[in-house]
Motif scaffolding. Structure first.
Motif, mmCIF file in Angstrom:
data_model
loop_
_atom_site.group_PDB
_atom_site.id
_atom_site.type_symbol
_atom_site.label_atom_id
_atom_site.label_comp_id
_atom_site.label_asym_id
_atom_site.label_seq_id
_atom_site.Cartn_x
_atom_site.Cartn_y
_atom_site.Cartn_z
ATOM 1 N N ASP A 148 81.202 46.424 -9.021
ATOM 2 C CA ASP A 148 80.034 47.001 -8.354
ATOM 3 C C ASP A 148 79.490 48.210 -9.106
ATOM 4 O O ASP A 148 78.280 48.434 -9.136
ATOM 5 N N SER A 149 80.376 48.975 -9.702
ATOM 6 C CA SER A 149 79.931 50.181 -10.403
ATOM 7 C C SER A 149 79.000 49.853 -11.564
ATOM 8 O O SER A 149 78.043 50.587 -11.835
ATOM 9 N N ILE A 150 79.256 48.723 -12.259
ATOM 10 C CA ILE A 150 78.373 48.313 -13.360
ATOM 11 C C ILE A 150 77.025 47.869 -12.813
ATOM 12 O O ILE A 150 75.967 48.216 -13.361
ATOM 13 N N LEU A 192 75.598 48.867 -10.111
ATOM 14 C CA LEU A 192 74.862 50.052 -9.653
ATOM 15 C C LEU A 192 74.253 50.809 -10.820
ATOM 16 O O LEU A 192 73.152 51.368 -10.700
ATOM 17 N N LEU A 193 74.930 50.814 -11.955
ATOM 18 C CA LEU A 193 74.339 51.422 -13.150
ATOM 19 C C LEU A 193 73.058 50.697 -13.545
ATOM 20 O O LEU A 193 72.055 51.330 -13.916
ATOM 21 N N ASN A 248 70.305 51.484 -11.003
ATOM 22 C CA ASN A 248 69.788 52.845 -11.194
ATOM 23 C C ASN A 248 68.851 52.931 -12.386
ATOM 24 O O ASN A 248 67.932 53.754 -12.408
ATOM 25 N N LEU A 265 74.411 46.273 -2.226
ATOM 26 C CA LEU A 265 74.536 47.307 -3.250
ATOM 27 C C LEU A 265 73.277 48.143 -3.425
ATOM 28 O O LEU A 265 73.352 49.340 -3.706
ATOM 29 N N GLN A 302 72.774 51.613 -2.086
ATOM 30 C CA GLN A 302 73.621 52.659 -2.645
ATOM 31 C C GLN A 302 73.036 53.275 -3.921
ATOM 32 O O GLN A 302 73.639 54.179 -4.497
#
Length: 389
Positions: free
Chosen positions: A32-34, A36-37, A40, A61, A64
């Motif tokens: 998920d962190s990738i 979200l990058l 963004n 996602l 967030q």
């Protein structure tokens, strides 16, 4: 006699089919962190809205995302369709005596400013006879705060941003600047606010002559400009006071401050709702004006209520100290020539910051206007004062 019949093996035995395996979606293996990058980096609120309908995972996602850009599509006039529900603020107060006087004095400046009256508002029924406009974003999923025109559903930025829970960096871009200026005239401003105005820088020029790469007499022209600058020693010529030059600069200053204070006032709902914000920028596609607020300034507004102008829906502008620099002709290193170049640096009279510190003035604009500001602050400084309004 026995007859032996040889049966051939079925094709499936000769060419066996590969065993059935589940298809692996390697995209699902990304954490998920990738994702979200990536979201963004997208930033644009309409593109993020489209991402929401791709999958349930994306839908969970996107809220967030902490970096959001809202581009306002259009200004919808309530006069065009009186039957529509509009995103309307209580702008009737702005039609009082102050507004009437201001319209007489400053003419075309008022009408563009009225468009801001509908920005970031909540859903209210339109009131007949108070012709106004609403800034809207087409598309989206929200049902509240929406109007429909030409088959396209529009939403207010406030409604769209309610879908996001963790915004840290927010940029809102209006379709154009509020101030109606003549072609060829340069007018830019940048303001910072907390609960009230903290500082404002205004750069203007009566005309801008773009560089001509074929110009053969550049060296000669540059010499003339430099000689003129050294002859006047940075002083404002007498004609500046008699030909309406000073009056025009006053109009630029007041109208820019009103535009900035109107933007600040109308950002209150977003600032109150999104407490995770670290930075908020409200600009326009013309690059005319930029309002900035950092985390400390945003928190100050939440804790200390702003002072609103009794005449219209905008933040009250406090008493001000102003520093003015002027050059009849200013030639920049890239060959651009500003006629009647003017720089105004503004701070509240009660500001505790050092008056002589002008480092923030030179860095207020992007090139080539940053260079113009740096050149102007080297000239003679004129100090002015203005009462609260």
């Amino acid at each position: 006699m026995a007859v032996i019949i040889h049966r051939s093996d079925p094709p499936s035995r000769i060419h066996p089919e590969p065993p059935q395996t589940l298809e692996i979606d390697h995209f699902d293996r990304l954490p998920d962190s990738i994702l979200l990058l990536v979201f963004n980096k997208i930033g644009d609120v309409k593109a993020l809205g489209r991402c929401c309908v791709v999958s349930r995972r994306f839908h969970s996602l996107v809220p967030q995302v902490d970096n959001v850009v809202v581009r306002v599509d259009c200004v919808i006039s309530d006069d065009d369709s009186s039957s529509l529900l509009s995103i309307k603020s209580r702008s009737a107060a702005s039609s009082g005596s102050f507004s009437a006087i201001f319209r007489l004095v400053f003419g075309g400046i008022v009408k563009p400013l009225q468009a801001l009256g509908q920005f970031l508002g909540t859903k209210r029924p339109s009131c007949g006879g108070s012709g106004s406009s609403s800034l809207s974003i087409s598309g989206g999923d929200d049902e509240g705060g929406e109007i429909e025109q030409g088959g396209v559903t529009h939403h207010s930025p406030t409604q769209v941003l309610k879908n996001f829970d963790e915004i840290r960096y927010l940029r809102i871009e209006l379709p154009s600047g509020e101030l109606g200026i003549d072609d060829g005239v340069l007018l830019k401003w940048r303001a910072e606010f907390g609960s009230t105005l903290e500082n404002c820088v205004i750069l203007g020029a009566s005309s801008v002559i773009q560089p001509n790469p074929m110009r053969n007499s550049q060296a000669c022209d540059t010499t003339i400009v430099e000689a003129s600058a050294s002859d006047d020693n940075g002083s404002i010529p007498e004609s500046f006071y008699t030909n309406g030059g000073l009056k025009l600069r006053v109009v630029w200053t007041i109208s820019s401050l009103i535009a900035a204070s109107a933007r600040h006032y109308l950002l209150q709902p977003i600032i109150a709702e999104h407490k995770t914000l670290d930075s908020l920028v409200l600009t326009d596609s013309d690059g005319q004006g930029v309002l900035c607020m950092n985390r400390d300034q945003l928190e100050e507004l939440r804790v200390k209520p702003l002072s609103a102008s009794s005449a219209s829906k905008r933040t009250l502008v406090p008493a001000l100290n102003m520093r003015l620099w002027y050059a009849p002709t200013l030639e920049l290193p890239d060959g651009t020539v500003l006629k009647g170049a003017t720089l105004v640096a503004i701070r509240p009279s009660e500001s505790k910051k050092e008056v002589s510190d002008i480092s923030w003035v030179s860095s207020a604009f992007e090139e080539p206007y940053e260079t113009a500001a740096k050149m102007l602050v080297k000239r003679r400084t004129y100090c002015l004062e203005m009462n609260s309004f």
